[in-house]
Design an enzyme around this catalytic site. Sequence first.
Site, PDB file in Angstrom:
ATOM      1  N   ARG A 294       0.896  -1.165   0.083  1.00 41.72           N
ATOM      2  CA  ARG A 294      -0.023   0.017   0.110  1.00 41.72           C
ATOM      3  C   ARG A 294       0.946   1.236  -0.009  1.00 41.72           C
ATOM      4  NH1 ARG A 294      -5.266  -2.145   3.408  1.00 41.72           N
ATOM      5  NH2 ARG A 294      -6.223  -3.170   1.637  1.00 41.72           N
ATOM      6  N   TYR A 434      -7.234   0.505  -6.616  1.00 42.87           N
ATOM      7  CA  TYR A 434      -6.620  -1.016  -6.308  1.00 42.87           C
ATOM      8  C   TYR A 434      -5.843  -1.101  -4.919  1.00 42.87           C
ATOM      9  CZ  TYR A 434      -2.142   0.137  -9.235  1.00 42.87           C
ATOM     10  OH  TYR A 434      -1.022   0.734  -9.841  1.00 42.87           O
ATOM     11  N   GLU A 435      -5.491  -2.273  -4.671  1.00 38.84           N
ATOM     12  CA  GLU A 435      -4.875  -2.300  -3.338  1.00 38.84           C
ATOM     13  C   GLU A 435      -5.612  -2.140  -2.260  1.00 38.84           C
ATOM     14  OE1 GLU A 435      -1.999  -4.178  -3.935  1.00 38.84           O
ATOM     15  OE2 GLU A 435      -1.890  -4.819  -1.977  1.00 38.84           O
ATOM     16  N   GLY A 436      -6.898  -2.021  -2.296  1.00 39.79           N
ATOM     17  CA  GLY A 436      -7.955  -1.805  -1.375  1.00 39.79           C
ATOM     18  C   GLY A 436      -8.692  -0.142  -1.735  1.00 39.79           C
TER      19      GLY A 436
END
Lengths: 593, 593
Positions: A294, A434-436
């Site tokens: 992140r 993306y990546e949450g």
Amino acid sequence: MPIYTAPTKDQVFLLDDVLQLSTQDIPGYADLDRETLDAILGEAAKLAENVLAPLNPVGDEEGCSLENGVVRTPKGFKDAFDQMREGGWTALDCDPEYGGQGLPYVVATAVGEMFSSANMAFNMYQGLTHGAYNAIHAHGSDEQKAMYLPKMVSCEWGGTMNLTEPHCGTDLGLIRTKAVPNDDGSYAITGQKIWISAGEHDMVDNIIHLVLAKLPDAPEGVKGISLFIVPKFMVNEDGSLGDRNAVTCGGLESKMGIHGNATCVMNYDGAKGFLVGEPHKGMRAMFTMMNEARLGVGLQGYAQGAVAYQNAVAFAKDRVQGRDVTGVKNPDGPADPIIVHPDVRRNLMDQKAFTEGARAFVLWGASMIDRAHRNEDAQAEGLISLLTPVIKGFLTDKGFETTVLAQQTLGGSGFTREWGLEQFVRDARITMIYEGTNGIQSLDLVGRKLGQDGGKHVMGFFEMVKSFIADHKGQDEAFDTQFLDPLKAASKDLQAAGMYFMQHGMKNPNNALSGSYDFMHLFGHVCLGLMWARMAWTAKGKLAAGDGDAEYLTTKIATGRYYMARQLPMTATHLKRIESGADPVMALEAEAF
Amino acid sequence: MPIYTAPTKDQVFLLDDVLQLSTQDIPGYADLDRETLDAILGEAAKLAENVLAPLNPVGDEEGCSLENGVVRTPKGFKDAFDQMREGGWTALDCDPEYGGQGLPYVVATAVGEMFSSANMAFNMYQGLTHGAYNAIHAHGSDEQKAMYLPKMVSCEWGGTMNLTEPHCGTDLGLIRTKAVPNDDGSYAITGQKIWISAGEHDMVDNIIHLVLAKLPDAPEGVKGISLFIVPKFMVNEDGSLGDRNAVTCGGLESKMGIHGNATCVMNYDGAKGFLVGEPHKGMRAMFTMMNEARLGVGLQGYAQGAVAYQNAVAFAKDRVQGRDVTGVKNPDGPADPIIVHPDVRRNLMDQKAFTEGARAFVLWGASMIDRAHRNEDAQAEGLISLLTPVIKGFLTDKGFETTVLAQQTLGGSGFTREWGLEQFVRDARITMIYEGTNGIQSLDLVGRKLGQDGGKHVMGFFEMVKSFIADHKGQDEAFDTQFLDPLKAASKDLQAAGMYFMQHGMKNPNNALSGSYDFMHLFGHVCLGLMWARMAWTAKGKLAAGDGDAEYLTTKIATGRYYMARQLPMTATHLKRIESGADPVMALEAEAF
């Protein structure tokens, strides 16, 4: 064609002067004197500027193609990838036991900014590989590490992360991909994964997929997810490649940006997989890497802002239009360069102040990851856990916003493909997702991280800000009023918001969750305020000592002052929104929308 | 494929209940009772929903092409254009003397929102024609009007506006296109114009270009610009088409969005042109239309937000992911629809509150234009002149932002082309740039409009807000605290900002110009706050009278409350930025960027 110049001077200032790497007790840091840093970053800059950046519009224009299961990357990508591998850039912070160079993660992060600014879609191929490397390195068996890591460090092989399925992304408890034990200790993996970045491509000899799947006896939900290695080609004991595994790319996503990166639908049809770590503990294994992954996305966000800003500046200095109202600046020309106009300045200063503040924030965060991993420093681990959703959510929102501001500087030219600004906007947009998604980041922050370990880490953060103010107060009047006072006010807003959550979130959790997004931004501003105060103080010290480039240092202080005066006050509005609570947000029935 | 439902109910509420069209003394308004409005808007809705919206992704995907000087629009555009023409939609508010229907501009504006939401790139073809119609109608000779207007009203012929050249857009004083008198009273026009929307295409029989150019004896700068009609095909006295004129499309711009609209390089090689109005007064002629043209762009901005919002809502109701923390809402499903989550609500409410507020603001503005044109009401003219840059700048910034928010609601799906959200983002982006960048809008507002006629118009605006508050105060406690108090606070911030400019702008104009962008946004928020207070008051009155759809009216009030509680407080931060003055903005030398 857009320009790009790597920010090595700024990075060395941050690493050597502000963070003072070489004086820290982190293994591997001591050798990082200014000359070494200059040399490493200088070499990376050459690759970024001369090889990767020119390929960025090519990748966007051409994109990837899928034919008979083979994914072709844009022209020139393979050659550039080879240059990146051969230069050792994929191995920078990897474990020397597997062929890595063992440099600090913070240095790899500085290099990562350059590569991301120069060509985000391209750099993702090695970024994903690095993520998969990390997961195997942390959770794989010694045999797995020996078998897969060396070639992933060198990027002869690629790596991917397979989480999302068509019906679930955020809520991974719902995944349907199955892993059925084979007789030989391996597993047969069956299911479909989507949005798999670098899922299939032509730049590596093999691809090591990390796949979340459920064992037959798996408990419901996220506690029943296991992690598997699924190689594209089976690896023989001698390291040579064996049979093709039953994993194929079923399609490429057509998307807004990062066209140079292949976003794949991956079909697993009884593919042979190998369990990583313990059964049902796959989420934990995946999430160990989350802080780093992140932070990497936060970096991508501001890195797009950084390159967009450079292009905005170049345009603003070159384009003549209108006259400075306070007096003609370019009497021999038909008009003045637009950089003379206050509103163009406002726009550029917003870009510059954010980008440089974000760079400091990410490098500081990366140094905490180094400390957490190499010194097993629980305090650093706690703090970076807390700050990770802020880095990801705030820096990608603002990074995207910065690309939009930069595009605006160019007026109509910013909308045309020719100038390249619109690509930065389109590419940056994915980082918020993306990546949450950033909404998920804010939930992670408010729902999990704030209260973690009894709120110890957020208290530690407040304490750190307070100490910084106390330690520096009263020594320089301008610094007090321009930096410390605004930082104090912003930090008070953040504490008040936290207090509001404590007082009203118990009664109704929606009072906290309705304000989570604002809280994430409020927190981000305070972090950037702290970064700017630290940078300005360092710059003032160097100026007073006659050490370094006076113009650079003066500019740094003035840019910080802009941030404190014009960006940081945003905290008050975020607080006000938070304190309005859940009622305005939750008033409507779903049918009323 | 994205969905679209025209907001007829909301528009009728605004036109009939809030603005109370039929009770106003504007010519043409009296006949606009609720049934008539319903009928007109209902028919427009059908065209927008069934014909234009389905073509929107087609236009984006296919784009326009140029071959041997011929520009082809995307498949289906020509047929849809014929349907629009045949339905009389291009003639709505045009002068009946030239075949128009003579309806109010405000009604055409409501229809315009639908067409823009459904297919912005497509609707620009008639929008540009309408702009050119307006200019000729206001400044052309009777002969010119008789010759060109009827076919422009019916859109058998198209129209364009040719301002920008490669080296100048904002600073039109620099234009180089020349107009040399011919013996027959016409002029030979020579030069290159760029970014000409709908400059050449295959949906009309002729295109009437309006071109800014300089006569040989022209004074320097903007005071030396004249306006010319340059038809693609010469028009014979009997109205039939004659020779092809020497104006050609030299290229199509490759751009971020609005692919369905042909953005042309136009080359004038001694093309025959006809002076419109007086020599050297071209800028004035062009700018007469500016309020309407810029309002139209403000409309495009929020219209993209409006359609994006609808798609975000549909997704949020359909997609199940995670559980409501306050209690499961969909026990029979694997998860709850994401609309239960507070942060998704926050996101949707931001979209909804902005979009509906913007719709009210634009319709109110359009009614002022009607009043200014049809009643020759100088006060209305002054007020709409003041508000035009706010409508254009604020609504397009926020409209774009709304498309980005809506895209975010869809997570990864928002980034894929398949769902169409990313097209709304890319299309909306141009609205912040063309028809004068938003930076230029803010300069127009602060540099020209604020002080116009001795500041009379801004004073009038403050007076209007004050009166509204005074007239409604003390009748409904919830209305006082939820609407009037926040409106008063925001209005005070706006006045304080104006005061700051007065006190510090004299000394140094950069103190005002550095805050112009924030001022434009501050002003926009106050306008939307006023709109929401008016809408909520009307809704409350109807609810109390038992008149109308109670759920709709209750939702309206709750949405307004959200705006007042969560968006309007932004005014405080804008004020703070403004009051920091020019120093932080202008501190650096141009070389330091």
